[in-house]
Design a protein around this motif. Structure first.
Motif, PDB file in Angstrom:
ATOM      1  N   ALA A 159       0.830  -1.210   0.000  1.00 36.61           N
ATOM      2  CA  ALA A 159       0.000   0.000   0.000  1.00 36.61           C
ATOM      3  C   ALA A 159       0.860   1.253   0.000  1.00 36.61           C
ATOM      4  N   ALA A 160       1.957   1.216   0.735  1.00 35.59           N
ATOM      5  CA  ALA A 160       2.865   2.366   0.767  1.00 35.59           C
ATOM      6  C   ALA A 160       3.550   2.555  -0.580  1.00 35.59           C
ATOM      7  N   PHE A 161       3.918   1.444  -1.241  1.00 33.28           N
ATOM      8  CA  PHE A 161       4.539   1.547  -2.561  1.00 33.28           C
ATOM      9  C   PHE A 161       3.568   2.168  -3.567  1.00 33.28           C
ATOM     10  N   VAL A 162       2.298   1.811  -3.457  1.00 33.60           N
ATOM     11  CA  VAL A 162       1.286   2.373  -4.356  1.00 33.60           C
ATOM     12  C   VAL A 162       1.171   3.881  -4.154  1.00 33.60           C
ATOM     13  N   ASP A 163       1.336   4.324  -2.911  1.00 28.18           N
ATOM     14  CA  ASP A 163       1.264   5.761  -2.606  1.00 28.18           C
ATOM     15  C   ASP A 163       2.532   6.504  -2.979  1.00 28.18           C
ATOM     16  N   GLY A 164       3.517   5.789  -3.510  1.00 28.97           N
ATOM     17  CA  GLY A 164       4.734   6.442  -3.980  1.00 28.97           C
ATOM     18  C   GLY A 164       5.911   6.390  -3.027  1.00 28.97           C
ATOM     19  N   ALA A 165       5.776   5.666  -1.935  1.00 28.27           N
ATOM     20  CA  ALA A 165       6.887   5.566  -0.986  1.00 28.27           C
ATOM     21  C   ALA A 165       7.976   4.645  -1.536  1.00 28.27           C
ATOM     22  N   GLY A 166       9.223   4.975  -1.255  1.00 24.02           N
ATOM     23  CA  GLY A 166      10.338   4.144  -1.676  1.00 24.02           C
ATOM     24  C   GLY A 166      10.661   3.086  -0.636  1.00 24.02           C
ATOM     25  N   ARG A 167      11.606   2.225  -0.987  1.00 23.53           N
ATOM     26  CA  ARG A 167      11.965   1.122  -0.091  1.00 23.53           C
ATOM     27  C   ARG A 167      12.490   1.634   1.250  1.00 23.53           C
ATOM     28  N   TRP A 168      13.348   2.665   1.213  1.00 23.84           N
ATOM     29  CA  TRP A 168      13.911   3.171   2.454  1.00 23.84           C
ATOM     30  C   TRP A 168      12.841   3.797   3.343  1.00 23.84           C
ATOM     31  N   ARG A 169      11.932   4.546   2.726  1.00 22.42           N
ATOM     32  CA  ARG A 169      10.877   5.179   3.518  1.00 22.42           C
ATOM     33  C   ARG A 169       9.965   4.129   4.136  1.00 22.42           C
ATOM     34  N   VAL A 170       9.642   3.099   3.391  1.00 26.06           N
ATOM     35  CA  VAL A 170       8.810   2.019   3.925  1.00 26.06           C
ATOM     36  C   VAL A 170       9.504   1.357   5.113  1.00 26.06           C
ATOM     37  N   PHE A 171      10.813   1.142   4.947  1.00 26.99           N
ATOM     38  CA  PHE A 171      11.567   0.474   6.008  1.00 26.99           C
ATOM     39  C   PHE A 171      11.575   1.302   7.288  1.00 26.99           C
ATOM     40  N   PHE A 172      11.852   2.590   7.183  1.00 25.26           N
ATOM     41  CA  PHE A 172      12.017   3.419   8.378  1.00 25.26           C
ATOM     42  C   PHE A 172      10.693   3.900   8.961  1.00 25.26           C
ATOM     43  N   THR A 173       9.652   4.055   8.132  1.00 26.82           N
ATOM     44  CA  THR A 173       8.396   4.614   8.644  1.00 26.82           C
ATOM     45  C   THR A 173       7.313   3.575   8.891  1.00 26.82           C
ATOM     46  N   ILE A 174       7.452   2.385   8.331  1.00 30.64           N
ATOM     47  CA  ILE A 174       6.424   1.361   8.512  1.00 30.64           C
ATOM     48  C   ILE A 174       6.978   0.128   9.215  1.00 30.64           C
ATOM     49  N   VAL A 175       8.034  -0.438   8.652  1.00 29.54           N
ATOM     50  CA  VAL A 175       8.540  -1.715   9.173  1.00 29.54           C
ATOM     51  C   VAL A 175       9.161  -1.547  10.559  1.00 29.54           C
ATOM     52  N   LEU A 176      10.047  -0.573  10.726  1.00 30.55           N
ATOM     53  CA  LEU A 176      10.710  -0.411  12.022  1.00 30.55           C
ATOM     54  C   LEU A 176       9.739  -0.062  13.154  1.00 30.55           C
ATOM     55  N   PRO A 177       8.775   0.861  12.940  1.00 29.28           N
ATOM     56  CA  PRO A 177       7.813   1.106  14.025  1.00 29.28           C
ATOM     57  C   PRO A 177       7.016  -0.131  14.413  1.00 29.28           C
TER      58      PRO A 177
END
Length: 265
Positions: A159-177
């Motif tokens: 869902a984050a990729f569809v919204d235009g987020a990159g791999r690093w942003r997904v990692f730091f803002t979604i996966v790590l939290p």
């Protein structure tokens, strides 16, 4: 089960209680027979002698700084490596992951000679980084984090990729939290193991100002010979900060172990 748990708790606490009791005895009574839990009088003389014999404030600072930096770098690098193994496909991924897992079976003592030669080559002997860097790569933590990341729903990332987020942003803002429990457990385990590490800091530091607490206390013990009250006082002083850390973060440790899926293994 309750009786067994209580028995194991007593077995675990008994040596600690004996160490504390011995540290509060006059030194002349630590080897007297028959053995007694409590001496003729309680005294903090052993603690005073250990304090006066070494630079404990400096050693505490060194140990805290090295432990914190090692913990931060280990959590960051191991989580990045684990996320790469869990979420990305690249040539040689399985082979590389197998090599990382094989590292779990390699005793750290085997790597001491090449690591020391490397630290000498880079001029990192008697420096903080010479103590920190060899402790940062921990294959076991990569394995634990891979297992956790494998259980994180991929739909959140998609869902984050569809919204235009990159791999690093997904990692730091979604996966790590979402990984805070397991990251807290990894951080605490790393901090404790780094704080207690004696062999590597002992080999790579010769300057008393750069020694960690375990190394400094051993040097203090060797200076006054075998005196059991001072020896037990050193043990208590070295272990007290870890006891405080464990008491403050025991809930995170239990939650982290549960989230890794290793609790029943």
């Amino acid at each position: 089960m309750l009786a067994l748990s209580l028995l194991l708790a007593v077995v675990w606490v008994l040596p600690l209680a004996w160490a504390l009791a011995t540290s509060l005895k006059p030194d002349s009574e630590t080897t007297s027979t028959p053995l007694k839990w409590i001496g003729s009088h309680l005294t903090f003389d052993a603690y005073q002698r250990v304090w006066d014999s070494g630079d404990l404030v400096r050693w505490l600072f060194n140990t805290a700084y090295i432990s914190v930096m090692t913990t931060l770098l280990t959590v960051l690098l191991c989580s990045m490596a684990a996320y790469g193994f869990s979420r990305t496909e690249f040539r040689g991924r399985k082979v590389l992951y197998a090599v990382v897992l094989a590292g779990i079976m390699v005793p750290p003592q085997v790597l001491i000679a090449p690591l020391f030669a490397e630290m000498v080559q880079f001029g990192l002997v008697d420096t903080y980084w010479g103590v920190i860097l060899p402790q940062v790569a921990v294959p076991a933590m990569v394995f634990i984090l891979v297992k956790f990341f494998d259980g994180v729903p991929r739909e959140l990332e998609e869902a984050a990729f569809v919204d235009g987020a990159g791999r690093w942003r997904v990692f730091f803002t979604i996966v790590l939290p979402l990984s805070r429990p397991v990251l807290a457990a990894v951080a605490i385990f790393t901090f404790i193991s780094t704080w207690n590490n004696f062999l590597w800091p002992f080999l790579v530091t010769t300057d008393p100002n750069g020694m960690t607490l375990p190394v400094g206390l051993v040097n203090v013990q060797s200076s006054y010979g075998v005196r059991y009250a001072q020896m037990m006082a050193s043990v208590v002083m070295a272990g007290l900060p870890l006891l405080v850390v464990f008491t403050l973060f025991q809930r995170q440790i239990v939650r982290g172990v549960a989230h890794t899926g290793l609790a029943g293994q």
